[in-house]
Design an enzyme around this catalytic site. Structure first.
Site, PDB file in Angstrom:
ATOM      1  N   TYR A 159       0.849  -1.204   0.000  1.00  0.00           N
ATOM      2  CA  TYR A 159       0.000   0.000   0.000  1.00  0.00           C
ATOM      3  C   TYR A 159       0.883   1.254   0.000  1.00  0.00           C
ATOM      4  CZ  TYR A 159      -4.464   2.381   0.591  1.00  0.00           C
ATOM      5  OH  TYR A 159      -5.575   3.166   0.400  1.00  0.00           O
ATOM      6  N   LYS A 166      -3.095   8.377   2.940  1.00  0.00           N
ATOM      7  CA  LYS A 166      -4.306   8.169   3.763  1.00  0.00           C
ATOM      8  C   LYS A 166      -4.103   8.706   5.186  1.00  0.00           C
ATOM      9  CE  LYS A 166      -7.086   6.166   0.784  1.00  0.00           C
ATOM     10  NZ  LYS A 166      -8.028   7.020   0.037  1.00  0.00           N
TER      11      LYS A 166
HETATM   12  N1  LIG Z   1     -11.438  -0.231  -3.343  1.00  0.00           N
HETATM   13  C1  LIG Z   1     -10.962  -0.410  -2.127  1.00  0.00           C
HETATM   14  O1  LIG Z   1     -10.623  -1.521  -1.720  1.00  0.00           O
HETATM   15  C2  LIG Z   1     -10.837   0.780  -1.207  1.00  0.00           C
HETATM   16  C3  LIG Z   1     -10.673   0.549   0.173  1.00  0.00           C
HETATM   17  C4  LIG Z   1     -10.561   1.658   1.024  1.00  0.00           C
HETATM   18  C5  LIG Z   1     -10.593   2.940   0.508  1.00  0.00           C
HETATM   19  N2  LIG Z   1     -10.761   3.128  -0.844  1.00  0.00           N
HETATM   20  C6  LIG Z   1     -10.793   4.490  -1.351  1.00  0.00           C
HETATM   21  O2  LIG Z   1     -12.019   4.731  -1.999  1.00  0.00           O
HETATM   22  C7  LIG Z   1     -11.853   5.850  -2.872  1.00  0.00           C
HETATM   23  C8  LIG Z   1     -12.472   5.519  -4.216  1.00  0.00           C
HETATM   24  O3  LIG Z   1     -11.751   4.486  -4.869  1.00  0.00           O
HETATM   25  P1  LIG Z   1     -12.457   3.261  -5.596  1.00  0.00           P
HETATM   26  O4  LIG Z   1     -11.905   2.027  -4.984  1.00  0.00           O
HETATM   27  O5  LIG Z   1     -13.909   3.474  -5.700  1.00  0.00           O
HETATM   28  O6  LIG Z   1     -11.786   3.307  -7.065  1.00  0.00           O
HETATM   29  P2  LIG Z   1     -12.167   4.148  -8.367  1.00  0.00           P
HETATM   30  O7  LIG Z   1     -11.014   3.956  -9.286  1.00  0.00           O
HETATM   31  O8  LIG Z   1     -13.500   3.754  -8.858  1.00  0.00           O
HETATM   32  O9  LIG Z   1     -12.230   5.654  -7.847  1.00  0.00           O
HETATM   33  C9  LIG Z   1     -11.081   6.468  -7.739  1.00  0.00           C
HETATM   34  C10 LIG Z   1     -11.459   7.786  -8.364  1.00  0.00           C
HETATM   35  O10 LIG Z   1     -10.423   8.754  -8.194  1.00  0.00           O
HETATM   36  C11 LIG Z   1     -10.458   9.574  -9.356  1.00  0.00           C
HETATM   37  N3  LIG Z   1      -9.220  10.342  -9.519  1.00  0.00           N
HETATM   38  C12 LIG Z   1      -7.941   9.904  -9.549  1.00  0.00           C
HETATM   39  N4  LIG Z   1      -7.098  10.941  -9.755  1.00  0.00           N
HETATM   40  C13 LIG Z   1      -7.880  12.064  -9.861  1.00  0.00           C
HETATM   41  C14 LIG Z   1      -7.612  13.437 -10.097  1.00  0.00           C
HETATM   42  N5  LIG Z   1      -6.358  13.896 -10.268  1.00  0.00           N
HETATM   43  N6  LIG Z   1      -8.651  14.296 -10.145  1.00  0.00           N
HETATM   44  C15 LIG Z   1      -9.933  13.869  -9.976  1.00  0.00           C
HETATM   45  N7  LIG Z   1     -10.249  12.573  -9.746  1.00  0.00           N
HETATM   46  C16 LIG Z   1      -9.231  11.687  -9.707  1.00  0.00           C
HETATM   47  C17 LIG Z   1     -10.651   8.575 -10.491  1.00  0.00           C
HETATM   48  O11 LIG Z   1     -11.093   9.207 -11.670  1.00  0.00           O
HETATM   49  C18 LIG Z   1     -11.725   7.668  -9.890  1.00  0.00           C
HETATM   50  O12 LIG Z   1     -13.005   8.151 -10.176  1.00  0.00           O
HETATM   51  C19 LIG Z   1     -10.352   6.127  -2.916  1.00  0.00           C
HETATM   52  O13 LIG Z   1     -10.061   7.166  -2.009  1.00  0.00           O
HETATM   53  C20 LIG Z   1      -9.759   4.817  -2.406  1.00  0.00           C
HETATM   54  O14 LIG Z   1      -8.465   4.981  -1.843  1.00  0.00           O
HETATM   55  C21 LIG Z   1     -10.893   2.065  -1.699  1.00  0.00           C
END
Ligand SMILES: NC(=O)c1ccc[n+]([C@@H]2O[C@H](COP(=O)([O-])OP(=O)(O)OC[C@H]3O[C@@H](n4cnc5c(N)ncnc54)[C@H](O)[C@@H]3O)[C@@H](O)[C@H]2O)c1
Length: 259
Positions: A159, A166
């Protein structure tokens, strides 16, 4: 039960496709009456975000790269115009780190990519909260939810720099909650267990993270994006009127374990 978001207006940052956590949250909010604006990053995903947004009758879909203060200013200007100068809900579900920094050793992260991860994944919350402040004020308050992960509190192999981002995000939630509390704006985070999304796919060893959750979490099962949607909706709703500056774990209890 009355719909919790009737008459509320929200902005959702971070939908990429139907698997996005932001989309699961948006569906919950829309189902309970919220009117939602969406942003997308880059032409590649524009179509998919527009198609999804249309299914919840969104009045505004616009591009936004959160690295740019000018873009954020434009987006919140468009939101203000469309929503009569007010906003009630802000969903921040955005993160990015270079794929090569999500494998190998954290110690090898180069300076510019360290700041890139922190900029997109943590500072963007601060910038968006600041831009949203006058719109929340016009409504007498508001609520912000962001997405975090345990890798900001503990070292999770692979990570890496995203964990550092984070940690910055988690601390930002607390400082924003303090600053904005006076305006009746609440700021909270949901800490989710692994969910298979676009962003998750770039983490080397993601299947290992999933396998360990299954083995060690008290509930021995995976969570869904909709579980996160439900938690985020609660935090965004008036039911959580006195909840701010906190992290809500949706991870089958994994965070509570010592081994
Ligand atoms: N999927 C998991 O296991 C998980 C677990 C815990 C936390 N998260 C967090 O959830 C959140 C959403 O992620 P997700 O898993 O839905 O994946 P996802 O890829 O669907 O979403 C990530 C989003 O970030 C956007 N993004 C990236 N760079 C950007 C920029 N410069 N400007 C604007 N937008 C930008 C992307 O376009 C995308 O829509 C993130 O913060 C991720 O760290 C995810």
């Amino acid at each position: 039960m009355a719909a919790r978001f009737e008459g509320k207006r929200g902005l959702v940052l971070g939908v990429a496709n139907k698997r996005s956590i932001a989309w699961a949250i948006a569906q919950r909010l829309a189902a309970e009456g919220a009117e939602l604006a969406f942003t997308f990053q880059g032409e590649r995903i524009e179509r998919s975000v527009r198609d999804l947004a249309a299914t919840v009758d969104s009045p505004l879909v616009t591009s936004c790269d959160v690295r740019s203060d000018e873009e954020l200013e434009r987006v919140f200007g468009e939101v203000a115009e469309r929503f009569d100068g007010g906003l009630d809900l802000l969903v921040h579900s955005v993160a990015y780190a270079a794929a090569e920094d999500l494998e190998g050793r954290f110690v090898d992260t180069p300076r510019e990519r360290f700041w890139l991860a922190v900029d997109v994944s943590a500072y963007s919350l601060v910038a968006a909260a600041r831009a949203a402040e006058p719109l929340f004020e016009a409504r007498g308050g508001g609520s912000i939810v962001t997405m975090t992960y345990l890798g900001g509190e503990r070292a999770v192999p692979h990570y890496n720099v995203m964990g550092v981002a984070k940690a910055t995000l988690d601390a930002s939630v607390r400082y924003l909650a303090w600053d904005l509390g006076e305006q009746n704006v609440r700021v909270n985070a949901v800490s989710a267990g692994p969910v298979r999304t676009l962003a998750a796919r770039s983490i080397a060893g993601f299947p290992t993270m999933e396998a360990i959750v299954e083995e060690r979490a008290p509930l021995h099962r995976h969570i869904s994006a909709d579980d996160v949607g439900a938690a985020a909706a609660f935090l965004l709703s008036d039911e959580a009127a006195n909840v701010t500056g906190t992290t809500f774990y949706v991870d089958s209890g994994f965070h509570s374990m010592g081994m």
